[in-house]
Design an enzyme around this catalytic site. Structure first.
Site, PDB file in Angstrom:
ATOM      1  N   ASP A  28      27.550  35.061  37.367  1.00  0.00           N
ATOM      2  CA  ASP A  28      26.845  36.203  37.743  1.00  0.00           C
ATOM      3  C   ASP A  28      25.818  35.899  38.642  1.00  0.00           C
ATOM      4  O   ASP A  28      25.868  34.707  38.923  1.00  0.00           O
ATOM      5  CB  ASP A  28      26.186  36.768  36.488  1.00  0.00           C
ATOM      6  CG  ASP A  28      26.146  38.300  36.879  1.00  0.00           C
ATOM      7  OD1 ASP A  28      26.051  38.873  37.733  1.00  0.00           O
ATOM      8  OD2 ASP A  28      25.802  39.142  35.758  1.00  0.00           O
ATOM      9  N   TRP A  29      25.181  36.606  39.402  1.00  0.00           N
ATOM     10  CA  TRP A  29      24.447  36.514  40.493  1.00  0.00           C
ATOM     11  C   TRP A  29      23.251  35.711  40.142  1.00  0.00           C
ATOM     12  O   TRP A  29      22.128  36.148  39.268  1.00  0.00           O
ATOM     13  CB  TRP A  29      23.934  37.855  41.074  1.00  0.00           C
ATOM     14  CG  TRP A  29      22.938  37.932  42.093  1.00  0.00           C
ATOM     15  CD1 TRP A  29      21.645  37.567  42.176  1.00  0.00           C
ATOM     16  CD2 TRP A  29      23.306  37.937  43.765  1.00  0.00           C
ATOM     17  NE1 TRP A  29      20.952  37.955  43.431  1.00  0.00           N
ATOM     18  CE2 TRP A  29      21.839  37.965  44.184  1.00  0.00           C
ATOM     19  CE3 TRP A  29      24.383  38.341  44.141  1.00  0.00           C
ATOM     20  CZ2 TRP A  29      21.844  38.341  45.486  1.00  0.00           C
ATOM     21  CZ3 TRP A  29      24.481  38.682  45.554  1.00  0.00           C
ATOM     22  CH2 TRP A  29      23.080  38.490  46.223  1.00  0.00           C
TER      23      TRP A  29
END
Length: 257
Positions: free
Chosen positions: A56-57
Site C-alpha cells: 500500500d501507499w
C-alpha cells in the site's frame, strides 16, 4: 480469519487475478506488510498465487524499526513491488545495500522480478506498451457514465429502512436537505476521482444530491437546503448528507422530521 478473510482470495486467484495489494493494517499485532506467514506461506504457497504482491501507499514505513529494517522485512516477507511515492531513490539504495550485504537474498529479488515480468508479458506490455490513444475521447462519455451509474446502483447498501420509509413519496409538502456536501459534486465523488484525494466543487459533470431531489419531486413539493441543518423545522422529511471526501462510502441519512 480463514473463513472470512481468506475465502475471497481463493476465488480471486482461481479467476486469474494478477496482483494483490497488502492491507495497511495488522493481524494479531503484526503489520500485514511484515507478515511473511500470510504473504509467503499462505498466499503464495498454500493458495498458489503466481501474480505479484504490491504494498500500500508508503505502508512499509509503518513497520516497527528503522527504514533499512522496514525495507528488509517487507521484501523478505514476500512483497514484490513497493509503493514509494517520494523517497524512491532512498528505497532503491537501501534495498541494493540490503541485497549486497546478504540481508535480502538474491533469490527473493529474482522471485519478485519474475512475478512482475510474468504479469507484463501476460498483459502484452512488451508488444504494446502504450494505451490506444484513439480511445481517449471515450473517457467520460455517455456510455461510460451509464456504466458508472449502474455500478453505483448495484453497490449501494441500504443500512436500515425502518417503517418502509424508502422510497420517499414524490408528493410530500417539503423536503429539507442538510449538510454542506449535499450540493457539492466534488465531495460526492470522493477520492480517486479526477484527483487522488478528491476536492470540493464542480470538478466534473454530474448531479448533486440536492439537484437530483429537486429534479425528481412533484411540482407541489418544495425542497429547501442548508449547510448546517438550519431551517429543517416543519419539513416532512429531512435528508442529511454526511460525506467524507476521502472515503469510498457516501451515506445519506434520511428521517422524518
Amino acid at each position: 480469519m480463514r473463513e472470512i478473510h481468506v475465502a475471497p482470495y481463493v476465488e480471486a486467484i482461481q479467476a486469474g487475478v494478477g496482483s494483490i495489494m497488502v492491507s495497511q493494517s495488522s493481524w494479531n499485532g503484526v503489520e500485514m506488510h511484515a507478515h511473511d506467514y500470510l504473504i509467503d506461506d499462505v498466499l503464495k504457497g498454500e493458495l498458489g498465487f503466481e501474480g505479484f504482491v504490491v504494498s500500500d501507499w508508503e505502508a512499509i514505513d509503518q513497520i516497527p524499526g528503522d527504514y533499512r529494517s522496514d525495507v528488509r522485512t517487507a521484501i523478505n516477507a514476500g512483497l514484490d513491488m513497493i509503493m514509494v511515492p517520494y523517497e524512491y531513490v532512498t528505497f532503491i539504495e537501501t534495498l541494493r545495500d540490503a541485497v549486497e550485504s546478504g540481508d535480502v537474498p538474491m533469490e527473493r529479488i529474482d522471485d519478485a522480478v519474475s512475478r512482475i515480468l510474468r504479469a507484463k508479458f501476460q498483459l502484452g506490455l512488451f508488444e504494446n506498451p502504450y494505451t490506444d490513444r484513439a480511445l481517449t475521447g471515450l473517457i467520460g462519455s455517455a456510455e461510460h457514465r451509464e456504466i458508472a451509474r449502474q455500478a453505483v446502483r448495484e453497490s449501494l447498501v441500504l443500512l436500515k429502512n425502518e417503517n418502509a420509509l424508502l422510497p420517499l413519496p414524490k408528493d410530500l409538502n417539503r423536503i429539507h436537505v442538510a449538510g454542506r456536501n449535499g450540493d457539492d459534486l466534488g465531495s460526492q465523488c470522493g477520492g480517486w476521482t479526477i484527483t487522488w484525494q478528491g476536492q470540493n466543487g464542480d470538478i466534473t459533470t454530474g448531479t448533486t444530491i440536492l439537484e437530483a431531489i429537486e429534479n425528481t419531486v412533484s411540482e407541489q413539493t418544495s425542497v429547501t437546503f442548508s449547510r448546517d441543518g438550519v431551517g429543517a423545522e416543519g419539513a416532512d422529511v429531512g435528508i442529511l448528507s454526511l460525506i467524507h471526501i476521502s472515503e469510498p462510502t457516501r451515506p445519506l441519512y434520511i428521517s422524518y422530521a
